[in-house]
Structures are given as C-alpha cells and as structure tokens.
Motif scaffolding. Structure first.
Motif, PDB file in Angstrom:
ATOM      1  N   UNK A 151       3.327  -0.745   2.424  1.00  0.00           N
ATOM      2  CA  UNK A 151       3.109  -1.674   3.538  1.00  0.00           C
ATOM      3  C   UNK A 151       1.680  -1.580   4.065  1.00  0.00           C
ATOM      4  N   UNK A 152       1.119  -0.365   4.090  1.00  0.00           N
ATOM      5  CA  UNK A 152      -0.271  -0.205   4.532  1.00  0.00           C
ATOM      6  C   UNK A 152      -1.223  -0.896   3.559  1.00  0.00           C
ATOM      7  N   UNK A 153      -0.940  -0.796   2.276  1.00  0.00           N
ATOM      8  CA  UNK A 153      -1.767  -1.474   1.278  1.00  0.00           C
ATOM      9  C   UNK A 153      -1.679  -2.984   1.450  1.00  0.00           C
ATOM     10  N   UNK A 154      -0.482  -3.518   1.582  1.00  0.00           N
ATOM     11  CA  UNK A 154      -0.316  -4.960   1.718  1.00  0.00           C
ATOM     12  C   UNK A 154      -1.005  -5.479   2.980  1.00  0.00           C
ATOM     13  N   UNK A 184     -10.219   1.751   2.274  1.00  0.00           N
ATOM     14  CA  UNK A 184     -10.454   3.148   2.639  1.00  0.00           C
ATOM     15  C   UNK A 184     -10.559   3.320   4.157  1.00  0.00           C
ATOM     16  N   UNK A 185     -11.136   2.329   4.840  1.00  0.00           N
ATOM     17  CA  UNK A 185     -11.231   2.411   6.302  1.00  0.00           C
ATOM     18  C   UNK A 185      -9.843   2.350   6.940  1.00  0.00           C
ATOM     19  N   UNK A 186      -8.859   1.878   6.200  1.00  0.00           N
ATOM     20  CA  UNK A 186      -7.477   1.810   6.697  1.00  0.00           C
ATOM     21  C   UNK A 186      -6.659   3.014   6.232  1.00  0.00           C
ATOM     22  N   UNK A 205      -1.316   9.781   7.706  1.00  0.00           N
ATOM     23  CA  UNK A 205      -2.189   8.613   7.842  1.00  0.00           C
ATOM     24  C   UNK A 205      -2.944   8.320   6.554  1.00  0.00           C
ATOM     25  N   UNK A 206      -2.780   9.162   5.564  1.00  0.00           N
ATOM     26  CA  UNK A 206      -3.434   8.964   4.268  1.00  0.00           C
ATOM     27  C   UNK A 206      -2.425   8.309   3.326  1.00  0.00           C
ATOM     28  N   UNK A 212     -13.460  -4.493  -1.540  1.00  0.00           N
ATOM     29  CA  UNK A 212     -12.089  -4.327  -1.072  1.00  0.00           C
ATOM     30  C   UNK A 212     -11.681  -2.860  -1.075  1.00  0.00           C
ATOM     31  N   UNK A 213     -12.103  -2.120  -2.081  1.00  0.00           N
ATOM     32  CA  UNK A 213     -11.748  -0.716  -2.170  1.00  0.00           C
ATOM     33  C   UNK A 213     -12.232   0.044  -0.934  1.00  0.00           C
TER      34      UNK A 213
END
Length: 389
Positions: A372-375, A323-325, A6-7, A318-319
């Motif tokens: 994909x998580x970043x996008x 981080x919460x994601x 999840x990281x 945004x950073x």
C-alpha cells in the motif's frame, strides 16, 4: 525480521535482510568452531564435521548428494566456475555455446570473453513478454554445442523456465552438451529438479544469509577444469570438499549461515508461498488503478518479482521519490548500477518503457502495508513529478 516499521523494503531480489537466527548461527560458529576444517587435530576436525553437516543441509534442499555441493563466495563466482570450467574440457570436439539472451552479468560477461576467444556463442533472446522460447533455444543446440546455459528465474522480470524439462530435452539432442542453470533467483522460491542439469548455482544473500557466500552444484561425474589454482587446500590434508573446485580455507561460519537460512526458508515455505502470492496479487490489482503503468513481467512470473514501467517518469526520479516515502525498490538488477536494463532491451521494449522501469521484489516478511505504501507513493509521484516529453 522487520527492523523498522516505517521502512518498506521491496528490493529483495537485490539482497535480503540477514535473518537473526542466521546471524546467531554465524556468530556461534565464529566463536566456538574456530579451527581450520582442513586441520587434522581435534578443533579442526570438529569444524570439518560442522562443515559436512552444512553441506548436507544445502544439498538436501537441491535433492543432491553432499559430495556434489561446493561452497563459494557468491552466485557470480559459482557461475564463472561452472561456465569457464565446463568449456575447456570440451573444446576439442566443439566450439558452440547456447545461452539465453537475458542473463546475469556473471554469465553474460564470461560468454563475451569466450566469444572473443573464438567460441561461437548463440544468444537466444526472450519474447516480448520476457519468457524464454524453449523451442528456439533447443533448435540452436547441435552436435558441436559444448555448453547450454540459462536462468531458471530471471532476476529482473521473474520470468520462469522449466529448467529440468529444457535440460532433459537438450541432453536428448546432444548428451555431451554440458547444461548449466543459474538458480540464484529460483532457489528456495520455486521447486528445483536437477534432472538433466550438470551445474546449478545458488546464493546466500537472496535467502536471508549474508553477502559473501554461495554454492555450486556439480553433478557427480560432470567434468570441469576449474579456473582457480592454489589456496592452501593441499591434497590429502583434511579431504576438503572444495578441493579441485575452489581453493582456499573454507568459510565455515558463512557455510553454516547459508545452511541455516536454507533450512529456515524450507520450514517457512508453507506460510511464505501463499503470503507472497497474495502480496503480488494485491500489487497487480492496485496498479490497475494507474492507467499509465504497464507490466513487464509475464503473467506466470514468480510471485517474488514484478517489473513495471510508469511510461512517464524516469526510473531514477521515481526511485528517489519513493525513497523519501520510506519505500525502496530498484530500477533493475543491482549489478547494473543504474544502467539501462539489458533484459528489457532483449525483450524489445521501447526506450520509454525501459527508461521508466521499476522492479519490485518481495520476501516472506513483507506486508500489505508495504504494498500500500508503494502504491500510494507511485500515485503521488505520477501526479507530481516531472514527466518525460
């Protein structure tokens, strides 16, 4: 190497996870090779032989001789030794230094100190795309230039310099000019040729070794006056390779860790290089769906680094949202600690682009899921977070 699915860690230009094989090698060295490498009795000489093997392994990745590689505490220390050490022996015939204008603080700050001491320091700014103008850099070199210094790969944008080509042109113009290259972000990521280069720095924690170890290449015959004195490596005791460059008892476990990490990176290059290129391409394609986003990295930047600006949401906002994601990126160089990017400023980018910039940096263990998580996080953040007015 991933410890938590999840990281989504995408800040490898700041530091990398230590590889398990590296940690194991360090632990084994600590417990089995405890002797001081400069001691003349058996356990010390066993440590010396292991240190020599580690030095040779690192040197092999650079195409250097083992006697040209010196272990240090980090890339920043290596840069300081190379720069400050090269200037003093040459100050009798020149006072000019030429340096690229988007350097790491471990180069930029020594340059400022030298300028305060009366040296003429010419900073060559990068172009708007982040690339160094080699012609402008070369034009600044003259017969009074004692040192030329530049990064092979910029730590914020990934912009590349053909280090060997530029170094050889500098030497052709003034053979006495010392050429120093910061290779911290380049080593084990792009091919390294030391042709024309007098000193070259590398760092462990960028290649899955621990923080606290680096190395400095010094071309055989290259004259420096090291800035350090003392530390216990007395002449004639054990023949320590760091003698005369960096004092103190050698950190054998971390030297072994650095060599182990470099060997692993070399072994995995055939898989890693196309994999990271594909991740970079996937991210660039995904960012095209976000019209507010612009890219600050040049098209030919290394695939490991991509710098972007949202142009509407502050970097820090945004950073922390990302981080919460579970997504971790940076707002620039880790050494800047949140300060406005020196590199992007040198490129002449507008304040809004600088204030909203993010740096994404890959390693071979990253996956499509990370991209994909970043996008997804960026898309959600752009839709929900407070925007600049």
């Amino acid at each position: 190497m991933r410890q938590n699915e999840s990281l989504h860690y995408l800040d490898n230009a700041a530091t990398t996870l230590v590889a398990p094989q590296v940690a194991d090698a360090i632990y084994k060295t600590m417990t089995e090779h405890w002797g001081n490498p400069s001691s003349l009795y058996g356990p010390g000489q066993a440590s010396r032989r292991l240190l020599d093997r580690a030095r040779a392994a690192v040197a092999a990745t650079l195409g250097a001789g083992a006697g040209e590689v010196f272990f240090t505490g980090c890339g920043s220390e290596s840069n300081n030794i190379a720069i400050l050490g090269a200037v003093e022996p040459r100050s009798a015939w020149g006072k000019k230094i030429v340096v690229s204008g988007f350097e790491h603080p471990s180069v930029a700050l020594p340059m400022q100190r030298l300028a305060e001491k009366g040296f003429e320091v010419a900073f060559i700014a990068p172009g708007p795309d982040g690339s160094l103008d080699g012609e402008a850099f070369l034009a600044a070199v003259d017969r009074h230039t004692i040192l030329a210094a530049f990064m092979q790969v910029n730590n914020e944008t990934g912009a590349q310099v053909d280090a060997a080509a530029l170094a050889q042109r500098i030497k052709a113009k003034n053979p006495r000019t010392a050429v120093h290259v910061d290779g911290v972000q380049a080593w084990m990521r792009v091919p390294v040729s030391l042709a024309g280069i007098d000193s070259y720095t590398v760092s462990g924690h960028k290649i899955h070794a621990p923080k606290g170890v680096g190395a400095l290449y010094l071309r055989r015959g290259h004259n420096i006056q090291p800035p350090y004195l003392g530390g216990g490596q007395e002449k004639g005791v054990g023949g320590g390779q760091e003698l005369g460059v960096r004092p103190g008892t050698e950190n054998l476990p971390y030297a072994v860790g650095l060599a182990t990490a470099a060997s692993l990176m070399h072994e995995n290059a055939a898989r890693r290089t196309p994999h990271v290129a594909a991740l970079n391409a996937r991210l660039r394609a995904g960012l095209e769906r976000l019209p507010e986003v612009t890219l600050n990295s040049p098209a030919d930047a290394v695939n490991e680094v991509l710098n972007l600006s949202t142009n509407c949401v502050r970097s820090e906002t945004m950073l922390h949202f990302l981080e919460t994601k579970g997504v971790y990126v940076s707002s620039g160089s880790a050494c800047s600690r949140g300060a406005a990017s020196h590199t992007l400023g040198a490129m002449g980018l507008p304040p809004r682009a600088i204030d909203t910039a993010l740096r994404v940096s890959f390693c071979g263990d990253n996956t499509e899921a990370d991209v994909d998580a970043l996008l997804a996080g960026l898309e959600e953040g752009l839709a929900t977070l407070a925007r600049l007015q």
